[in-house]
Design a protein around this motif. Structure first.
Motif, PDB file in Angstrom:
ATOM      1  N   GLU A 104      -0.992   0.441   4.743  1.00  0.00           N
ATOM      2  CA  GLU A 104      -2.301   0.075   4.223  1.00  0.00           C
ATOM      3  C   GLU A 104      -2.386  -1.435   3.981  1.00  0.00           C
ATOM      4  O   GLU A 104      -1.619  -2.197   4.542  1.00  0.00           O
ATOM      5  CB  GLU A 104      -2.565   0.837   2.912  1.00  0.00           C
ATOM      6  N   SER A 105      -3.303  -1.833   3.133  1.00  0.00           N
ATOM      7  CA  SER A 105      -3.515  -3.252   2.847  1.00  0.00           C
ATOM      8  C   SER A 105      -2.494  -3.770   1.841  1.00  0.00           C
ATOM      9  O   SER A 105      -1.761  -3.007   1.211  1.00  0.00           O
ATOM     10  CB  SER A 105      -4.921  -3.470   2.286  1.00  0.00           C
ATOM     11  N   ILE A 106      -2.488  -5.093   1.661  1.00  0.00           N
ATOM     12  CA  ILE A 106      -1.578  -5.717   0.714  1.00  0.00           C
ATOM     13  C   ILE A 106      -1.890  -5.258  -0.710  1.00  0.00           C
ATOM     14  O   ILE A 106      -0.981  -5.069  -1.527  1.00  0.00           O
ATOM     15  CB  ILE A 106      -1.657  -7.261   0.823  1.00  0.00           C
ATOM     16  N   ASP A 107      -3.170  -5.051  -1.019  1.00  0.00           N
ATOM     17  CA  ASP A 107      -3.542  -4.601  -2.364  1.00  0.00           C
ATOM     18  C   ASP A 107      -3.025  -3.194  -2.640  1.00  0.00           C
ATOM     19  O   ASP A 107      -2.573  -2.898  -3.751  1.00  0.00           O
ATOM     20  CB  ASP A 107      -5.060  -4.649  -2.533  1.00  0.00           C
ATOM     21  N   LEU A 109      -0.403  -1.883  -1.209  1.00  0.00           N
ATOM     22  CA  LEU A 109       1.051  -2.013  -1.318  1.00  0.00           C
ATOM     23  C   LEU A 109       1.448  -2.467  -2.716  1.00  0.00           C
ATOM     24  O   LEU A 109       2.405  -1.940  -3.298  1.00  0.00           O
ATOM     25  CB  LEU A 109       1.562  -3.012  -0.280  1.00  0.00           C
ATOM     26  N   LYS A 110       0.731  -3.425  -3.286  1.00  0.00           N
ATOM     27  CA  LYS A 110       1.064  -3.938  -4.613  1.00  0.00           C
ATOM     28  C   LYS A 110       0.980  -2.857  -5.690  1.00  0.00           C
ATOM     29  O   LYS A 110       1.731  -2.885  -6.668  1.00  0.00           O
ATOM     30  CB  LYS A 110       0.129  -5.101  -4.971  1.00  0.00           C
ATOM     31  N   SER A 111       0.064  -1.918  -5.511  1.00  0.00           N
ATOM     32  CA  SER A 111      -0.114  -0.868  -6.521  1.00  0.00           C
ATOM     33  C   SER A 111       0.717   0.381  -6.239  1.00  0.00           C
ATOM     34  O   SER A 111       0.816   1.271  -7.086  1.00  0.00           O
ATOM     35  CB  SER A 111      -1.596  -0.484  -6.614  1.00  0.00           C
ATOM     36  N   THR A 112       1.339   0.448  -5.050  1.00  0.00           N
ATOM     37  CA  THR A 112       2.184   1.593  -4.701  1.00  0.00           C
ATOM     38  C   THR A 112       3.485   1.539  -5.506  1.00  0.00           C
ATOM     39  O   THR A 112       4.059   0.473  -5.699  1.00  0.00           O
ATOM     40  CB  THR A 112       2.497   1.598  -3.197  1.00  0.00           C
ATOM     41  N   HIS A 113       3.949   2.689  -5.941  1.00  0.00           N
ATOM     42  CA  HIS A 113       5.151   2.729  -6.774  1.00  0.00           C
ATOM     43  C   HIS A 113       6.429   2.615  -5.948  1.00  0.00           C
ATOM     44  O   HIS A 113       6.568   3.228  -4.901  1.00  0.00           O
ATOM     45  CB  HIS A 113       5.176   4.018  -7.594  1.00  0.00           C
ATOM     46  N   LEU A 114       7.340   1.817  -6.467  1.00  0.00           N
ATOM     47  CA  LEU A 114       8.672   1.647  -5.900  1.00  0.00           C
ATOM     48  C   LEU A 114       9.672   1.839  -7.029  1.00  0.00           C
ATOM     49  O   LEU A 114       9.635   1.112  -8.022  1.00  0.00           O
ATOM     50  CB  LEU A 114       8.814   0.243  -5.295  1.00  0.00           C
ATOM     51  N   ASN A 115      10.521   2.847  -6.897  1.00  0.00           N
ATOM     52  CA  ASN A 115      11.487   3.173  -7.952  1.00  0.00           C
ATOM     53  C   ASN A 115      10.809   3.390  -9.304  1.00  0.00           C
ATOM     54  O   ASN A 115      11.292   2.947 -10.351  1.00  0.00           O
ATOM     55  CB  ASN A 115      12.546   2.070  -8.064  1.00  0.00           C
ATOM     56  N   GLY A 116       9.637   4.036  -9.254  1.00  0.00           N
ATOM     57  CA  GLY A 116       8.955   4.422 -10.489  1.00  0.00           C
ATOM     58  C   GLY A 116       7.995   3.416 -11.073  1.00  0.00           C
ATOM     59  O   GLY A 116       7.362   3.675 -12.094  1.00  0.00           O
TER      60      GLY A 116
END
Length: 302
Positions: A104-107, A109-116
């Motif tokens: 998806e977009s950069i925005d 990606l920024k809001s997607t969770h990584l390790n919680g």
């Protein structure tokens, strides 16, 4: 106590923390502004904010490809030293892998969770931990029948100073074989667009204006000026043709074999290039001029 938007804004302005972090800090401290500042500091978020005005123009581009999709992600840092940091490289690797999954977009990606935690928070934590400002600047997703990647000046596998993706149609084995060469070509020549059709019209108009003014000025200064029809119908179109051959991927002379264009090399290989992306670290960022000694001193003080 009710946390208002005005309170969140005040805390953000004084600490530079993100909106959600500021709101959480005020909620956790029952609206006590000073306590909220201290809460952010204990989490490393206020510390990160103090570094936010520093120019982050170094860093790495991570690339990843899977099942006809490729992604290139640029994560910036202040100094080139951090690009060699195993912690930073791990961060780039994990975020790049996540970007490939989200597509998806950069925005997003920024809001997607990584390790919680949201990626944006993960980066803030890394800023506090590593001690430099960092930014998740951009990402490019490329889809195609076959997508090939290449990293120039690799710091480690899958990341470096320049990341390239190339999408191709045709036999997969042939596409993989020559795709790497096309990717290396793109890294070296930095084309503006795939073809004339996909080139920004504003760029074409600007170049046409420059070449027209230049040709007319040269002709006016010539001892033997040419008829205006020759200028308009021959000289200017000829210069524009040369310009397009230099800035479009398909029109460029193939660096592996300059006797043919990239388009012809693809045809000879039985494939078609359908798209590409070239992402270089710090591209377009105005960097601070700083000598090596000053850079080392900054690292020692961080």
């Amino acid at each position: 106590m009710t946390v208002t938007a005005a309170m969140v804004k005040e805390l953000r302005d004084s600490t530079g923390a993100g909106m959600m972090d500021a709101k959480k800090a005020l909620t956790e401290t029952d609206g006590d502004m000073q306590a909220a500042v201290d809460w952010l500091r204990t989490k490393g978020l206020a510390k990160a904010a103090k570094k936010a005005d520093r120019v982050a123009a170094e860093g790495l581009v991570g690339v990843s490809v899977k099942d006809g999709r490729g992604v290139a992600v640029e994560i910036n840092s202040e100094t080139d030293f951090v690009g060699k940091n195993a912690d930073f490289q791990s961060l780039v690797r994990e975020i790049t892998k996540l970007a490939l999954e989200t597509g998806e977009s950069i925005d997003v990606l920024k809001s997607t969770h990584l390790n919680g935690e949201p990626v944006e928070t993960v980066i803030q934590n890394a800023i506090a931990r590593i001690g430099e400002n960092m930014t998740l600047r951009r990402m490019h997703v490329l889809d195609g029948d076959t997508v090939v990647s290449y990293v120039h000046n690799a710091a480690t596998e899958g990341m470096g100073k320049i990341g390239v993706l190339v999408a191709l149609k045709g036999d997969a084995a042939k596409a993989q074989a020559i795709g790497k060469q096309f990717a290396m070509h793109i890294a070296a020549t930095s084309p503006l667009a795939l073809s004339e059709a996909s080139l920004d019209p504003v760029v074409v108009e600007r170049e046409l204006a420059v070449q027209t003014a230049k040709a007319l000025e040269e002709n006016a200064a010539s001892a033997k000026p040419k008829p205006e029809a020759v200028i308009q119908n021959n000289i200017i179109p000829g210069r524009m043709k040369k310009f397009l051959s230099e800035v479009t991927l398909l029109g460029q002379a193939f660096v592996i074999n300059p006797d043919v264009t990239v388009e012809q090399a693809a045809k000879d290989a039985g494939v078609e290039i359908t798209g590409f992306a070239r992402v270089a670290v710090g591209e377009g960022i105005e960097k601070e001029k700083e000598d090596f000694a000053a850079e080392v001193a900054k690292m020692a003080q961080a």
